[in-house]
Every structure is written in structure tokens, then in C-alpha cells.
Motif scaffolding. Structure first.
Motif, PDB file in Angstrom:
ATOM      1  N   SER A   1      -1.405  -5.449   3.108  1.00  0.00           N
ATOM      2  CA  SER A   1      -0.369  -5.575   4.138  1.00  0.00           C
ATOM      3  C   SER A   1       0.371  -6.905   4.048  1.00  0.00           C
ATOM      4  O   SER A   1       1.443  -7.067   4.638  1.00  0.00           O
ATOM      5  CB  SER A   1      -0.989  -5.426   5.531  1.00  0.00           C
ATOM      6  OG  SER A   1      -1.970  -6.436   5.762  1.00  0.00           O
ATOM      7  N   GLU A   2      -0.193  -7.875   3.311  1.00  0.00           N
ATOM      8  CA  GLU A   2       0.427  -9.194   3.187  1.00  0.00           C
ATOM      9  C   GLU A   2       1.319  -9.313   1.955  1.00  0.00           C
ATOM     10  O   GLU A   2       1.980 -10.336   1.770  1.00  0.00           O
ATOM     11  CB  GLU A   2      -0.664 -10.263   3.156  1.00  0.00           C
ATOM     12  CG  GLU A   2      -1.463 -10.338   4.453  1.00  0.00           C
ATOM     13  CD  GLU A   2      -2.693 -11.222   4.373  1.00  0.00           C
ATOM     14  OE1 GLU A   2      -3.228 -11.572   5.439  1.00  0.00           O
ATOM     15  OE2 GLU A   2      -3.143 -11.544   3.251  1.00  0.00           O
ATOM     16  N   LEU A   3       1.347  -8.273   1.119  1.00  0.00           N
ATOM     17  CA  LEU A   3       2.209  -8.304  -0.065  1.00  0.00           C
ATOM     18  C   LEU A   3       3.674  -8.490   0.308  1.00  0.00           C
ATOM     19  O   LEU A   3       4.454  -9.041  -0.467  1.00  0.00           O
ATOM     20  CB  LEU A   3       2.064  -7.005  -0.863  1.00  0.00           C
ATOM     21  CG  LEU A   3       0.852  -6.870  -1.785  1.00  0.00           C
ATOM     22  CD1 LEU A   3       0.775  -5.465  -2.353  1.00  0.00           C
ATOM     23  CD2 LEU A   3       0.896  -7.902  -2.912  1.00  0.00           C
ATOM     24  N   VAL A   4       4.046  -8.036   1.493  1.00  0.00           N
ATOM     25  CA  VAL A   4       5.440  -8.148   1.931  1.00  0.00           C
ATOM     26  C   VAL A   4       5.907  -9.604   1.988  1.00  0.00           C
ATOM     27  O   VAL A   4       7.098  -9.902   1.873  1.00  0.00           O
ATOM     28  CB  VAL A   4       5.618  -7.467   3.315  1.00  0.00           C
ATOM     29  CG1 VAL A   4       4.875  -8.213   4.405  1.00  0.00           C
ATOM     30  CG2 VAL A   4       7.083  -7.323   3.660  1.00  0.00           C
ATOM     31  N   PHE A   5       4.958 -10.547   2.121  1.00  0.00           N
ATOM     32  CA  PHE A   5       5.307 -11.957   2.219  1.00  0.00           C
ATOM     33  C   PHE A   5       5.442 -12.619   0.846  1.00  0.00           C
ATOM     34  O   PHE A   5       5.812 -13.795   0.769  1.00  0.00           O
ATOM     35  CB  PHE A   5       4.264 -12.693   3.059  1.00  0.00           C
ATOM     36  CG  PHE A   5       4.182 -12.190   4.475  1.00  0.00           C
ATOM     37  CD1 PHE A   5       5.201 -12.443   5.371  1.00  0.00           C
ATOM     38  CD2 PHE A   5       3.102 -11.424   4.899  1.00  0.00           C
ATOM     39  CE1 PHE A   5       5.143 -11.971   6.684  1.00  0.00           C
ATOM     40  CE2 PHE A   5       3.032 -10.944   6.192  1.00  0.00           C
ATOM     41  CZ  PHE A   5       4.056 -11.211   7.082  1.00  0.00           C
ATOM     42  N   VAL A   6       5.124 -11.868  -0.208  1.00  0.00           N
ATOM     43  CA  VAL A   6       5.365 -12.373  -1.566  1.00  0.00           C
ATOM     44  C   VAL A   6       6.816 -12.045  -1.883  1.00  0.00           C
ATOM     45  O   VAL A   6       7.159 -10.933  -2.268  1.00  0.00           O
ATOM     46  CB  VAL A   6       4.402 -11.739  -2.584  1.00  0.00           C
ATOM     47  CG1 VAL A   6       4.705 -12.249  -3.994  1.00  0.00           C
ATOM     48  CG2 VAL A   6       2.963 -12.043  -2.213  1.00  0.00           C
ATOM     49  N   THR A   7       7.672 -13.006  -1.685  1.00  0.00           N
ATOM     50  CA  THR A   7       9.114 -12.818  -1.815  1.00  0.00           C
ATOM     51  C   THR A   7       9.666 -13.635  -2.986  1.00  0.00           C
ATOM     52  O   THR A   7       8.978 -14.507  -3.538  1.00  0.00           O
ATOM     53  CB  THR A   7       9.828 -13.251  -0.523  1.00  0.00           C
ATOM     54  OG1 THR A   7       9.594 -14.664  -0.339  1.00  0.00           O
ATOM     55  CG2 THR A   7       9.307 -12.484   0.683  1.00  0.00           C
ATOM     56  N   VAL A   8      10.915 -13.358  -3.316  1.00  0.00           N
ATOM     57  CA  VAL A   8      11.592 -14.151  -4.347  1.00  0.00           C
ATOM     58  C   VAL A   8      11.618 -15.619  -3.935  1.00  0.00           C
ATOM     59  O   VAL A   8      11.405 -16.522  -4.756  1.00  0.00           O
ATOM     60  CB  VAL A   8      13.022 -13.619  -4.567  1.00  0.00           C
ATOM     61  CG1 VAL A   8      13.806 -14.529  -5.499  1.00  0.00           C
ATOM     62  CG2 VAL A   8      12.990 -12.195  -5.105  1.00  0.00           C
TER      63      VAL A   8
END
Length: 280
Positions: A141-148
Motif C-alpha cells: 500500500s506504500e508503493l504509491v509514495f515511490v514517485t518520480v
């Protein structure tokens, strides 16, 4: 005393949990458990303490105590919200486990085999997702915070369960993900998205991972997103032996939760005992 458990009441409870800022994973889990219980009720959703106890006994025959207790937590939370305190039941008593189940443990060799299988198959997104989970220990669920933007900074600011923590992204991982973004034309926002632009979720990834198992020669029961988090925890602890630091990295409020991640197998414990030299 009878009560009636309806879809509308379940949705009202879930809305309450959202206002309480419970995590998306918790909301999804509670929704599954509540709907599964409601589907077993007589027509109209009539529920009382006897039905809950009968359900608890059946679940105890089918699932591990920890799994049943997580279901009970969902039901008891709903009953408390409704004011149906007479329907609440006690959690199953269980002895604290001191060994992990070796048969469900994903080791480094199997992890590397999964990565190789993903590359051979051309599953670039899954390949990079598995590396990110393994190298950082973050939740799906925290993958969304891995951003460009996070890749450029070398750290991701993760918001989960009402808390915020910084997750350091290894330089080698950042370079690999930046190359992936360039190839996909991803210039801002989350790195891992579906074709429609939505963040990937646990069910997407679980299906993709399961499809790799036979190609990688890894047992399917070992391959699920959260197991990469456990792999990170064991690998980190083997090098550092700092349980408090590991708890911070994983975002655990309690070190006792972290202990579960690094439990040794029974075979390892047996070897240690035999090395004590206390048997003539």
C-alpha cells in the motif's frame, strides 16, 4: 436479542473508519471480513451472539488462530460501532510462536529466481516492484509514495496508519527505477501504476507473482507481496542486529511486531542448541 446487519450499516462503519484515517489495507480487510460474515446470516441479516459464536468455532477449525483473531477484530469493531456489545466475542487464546514456518519463508535465492523469471517474461513493472519491496521493506500500500520526485530526492515520505516516515531509496534502485520511468514515459507522480493510471494494488501484484512461480521454480505459497517485506527484515537484521532501528524502518509502532518478522526457524534453533556442547 437480535440485530440486523445490512450492507448500508457496513458501509456506514467503513465510512467511520475512513474518517478515523485507517489505512486502505485495513479498510479492505474489514470490508472482506464483514461481508463474508454477513453472507452467512439468515435472510435479512439477522445476527445474535449465538450465531457469532458458531461462526467463531467454524473459523477456528478452518484457519490459524491469528487469522481468526483478525476476523474477530473486524466484527467486534463493527458491533461496538453499532452499540451491539452483546454480540462481541473474545479472541482465541494462542501461545506465542517462537519459530517461523520455514515452508512459507521466501529466501534470497528464491527472490533472485523470481526476479530472473520476471525479466525473462518481460514483466518489467513486476520486476521493479519486487526489487522495490525487497530493497526497502515497504508495504504494498506504500508503493504509491515511490514517485518520480522521490527518486530524485533519494527518499520517499510514506504516510501510513496516521504516521509519516522517510524511507531511504538505495541509489542503485533509484537509477533502475529512473530508467524504467524514462522507458514508460512516466515524468511525475507514482512510478507503479496500471494502464489506466491507478496505483497498483495487492490483488494486481499477487496474480502477477503467482504466474511467475512455476517459471522461477518457487512454491506458490511462498510468493505474495508481504513476504518481500519479511525478506527485507530478515536480511537487514542479519547484518545490523538492531531491532529498534528495524522497527523504525518498517514503520512498526511496537518492537514486538518486528520480532515476528525475524523469528528463526526451528531448524536454526536446533543447530544452535546442538552447538552449545552440553550433551556428552
Amino acid at each position: 436479542m437480535y440485530h440486523w446487519m445490512t450492507q448500508a450499516e457496513i458501509q456506514r462503519f467503513l465510512a467511520h473508519l475512513r474518517r478515523e484515517e485507517r489505512s486502505p489495507g485495513t479498510l479492505a480487510k474489514y470490508r472482506r471480513d464483514l461481508l463474508a460474515f454477513a453472507a452467512r446470516l439468515p435472510q435479512g441479516g439477522r445476527v445474535d451472539k449465538e450465531q457469532v459464536l458458531a461462526w467463531k468455532e467454524e473459523m477456528a477449525r478452518r484457519y490459524a488462530p491469528s487469522t481468526v483473531n483478525s476476523m474477530i477484530a473486524a466484527l467486534n469493531g463493527f458491533f461496538a460501532f453499532q452499540g451491539w456489545h452483546g454480540c462481541r466475542v473474545k479472541a482465541l487464546r494462542q501461545q506465542r510462536e517462537i519459530f517461523r514456518e520455514k515452508a512459507r519463508e521466501l529466501d534470497k535465492g528464491e527472490y533472485l529466481a523470481l526476479l530472473a523469471a520476471a525479466r525473462r517474461r518481460g514483466s518489467q513493472r513486476l520486476y521493479h516492484v519486487m526489487q522495490t519491496l525487497g530493497a526497502t521493506g515497504i508495504r504494498v500500500s506504500e508503493l504509491v509514495f515511490v514517485t518520480v520526485e522521490a527518486l530524485a530526492a533519494g527518499r520517499a515520505l510514506v504516510h501510513c496508519k496516521g504516521k509519516r516516515r522517510a524511507v531511504l531509496l538505495p541509489q542503485k534502485l533509484c537509477r533502475a527505477l529512473q530508467g524504467y520511468c524514462r522507458a514508460r514515459g512516466i515524468t511525475a507522480g507514482s512510478v507503479f501504476v496500471t494502464r489506466t493510471g491507478r496505483p497498483v494494488d495487492r490483488s494486481n501484484l499477487w496474480r502477477e507473482m503467482q504466474a511467475l512461480c512455476s517459471r522461477a521454480g518457487v512454491e506458490a505459497r511462498k510468493v505474495f507481496p508481504h513476504n518481500f517485506r519479511h525478506l527485507f527484515a530478515r536480511a537487514f537484521y542479519a547484518l545490523d542486529k538492531d531491532l529498534a532501528k528495524l522497527a523504525d524502518l518498517l514503520g512498526h509502532a511496537s518492537i514486538e511486531t518486528t520480532r515476528i518478522y525475524i523469528m528463526e526457524s526451528g531448524a536454526e534453533h536446533k543447530r544452535q542448541v546442538e552447538r552449545l556442547g552440553l550433551i556428552l
